[in-house]
Design a protein around this motif. Sequence first.
Motif, mmCIF file in Angstrom:
data_model
loop_
_atom_site.group_PDB
_atom_site.id
_atom_site.type_symbol
_atom_site.label_atom_id
_atom_site.label_comp_id
_atom_site.label_asym_id
_atom_site.label_seq_id
_atom_site.Cartn_x
_atom_site.Cartn_y
_atom_site.Cartn_z
ATOM 1 N N THR A 1 0.849 -1.177 0.000
ATOM 2 C CA THR A 1 0.000 0.000 0.000
ATOM 3 C C THR A 1 0.894 1.240 0.000
ATOM 4 N N GLN A 2 0.273 2.398 -0.135
ATOM 5 C CA GLN A 2 1.051 3.628 -0.150
ATOM 6 C C GLN A 2 1.803 3.819 1.161
ATOM 7 N N ASN A 3 1.295 3.224 2.226
ATOM 8 C CA ASN A 3 1.981 3.330 3.522
ATOM 9 C C ASN A 3 3.328 2.612 3.535
ATOM 10 N N ASP A 4 3.519 1.699 2.584
ATOM 11 C CA ASP A 4 4.779 0.950 2.505
ATOM 12 C C ASP A 4 5.824 1.656 1.652
ATOM 13 N N TYR A 5 5.454 2.790 1.058
ATOM 14 C CA TYR A 5 6.323 3.402 0.049
ATOM 15 C C TYR A 5 7.705 3.756 0.603
ATOM 16 N N PHE A 6 7.753 4.422 1.729
ATOM 17 C CA PHE A 6 9.049 4.896 2.227
ATOM 18 C C PHE A 6 9.944 3.726 2.648
#
Length: 216
Positions: free
Chosen positions: A2-7
């Motif tokens: 998900t976008q939360n995993d991007y960093f």
Amino acid sequence: MTQNDYFEFVEIWSQVAEVYNKQPSDGALNLIFNALQRFDLEQIKQGLTAHINDPKHGDFAPKPADIVRHIEGDGDSRALAAWSKVEQAIRTVGPYESVVFDDPRTMAAVDDMGGWIKLCEVTEKELQFKGNEFVKRFMGYLSRPPEQFPAKLLGMTEASNSGEHSEFVPEPRLIGKPKLCLEVMRKGSEKKQGHMRLSDALDRVAGQLESKGDVA
């Protein structure tokens, strides 16, 4: 992912890139993340580790295709695995229920072959040839992903009740990972199928069973 995993993804990918004295740009990292977003972060980690240890390809900095290969296998094995899932569904689910597979390439390939009902009608002798056809179509979609694919592959029950009796239409059977199946349904297109009378559906099934009985 998900976008939360991007960093966390960027950190992991950048660390691996340093092994090869590379530093991808922000734009490249965005593209890579989008290309691999269908996988879990743990799968990405495992794929990167496998790439570093790959004696054939590990001398070069990883590309998304390298990670996909380590997670899903090469093109041949992926196509055969996809057909195995389709063949099992033909035998265990059958033509009555609508189905959704967890890969849009599978959905597009089956749709190209005439749809779910037609594919379920083949005899045992024909099944091997249909498998070869499916593998070729699926392989083509590996290099050229389908621009459009059905949100679900209609079965006889839905085809015969989608008009006046839509309340009798059951939810489609999800084949594979439920999360990916739901994503296929979200991104797929709802194809308008011609209305099939129940009597026609029963006639088709009767013909199918008779044909398979002759083979036996």
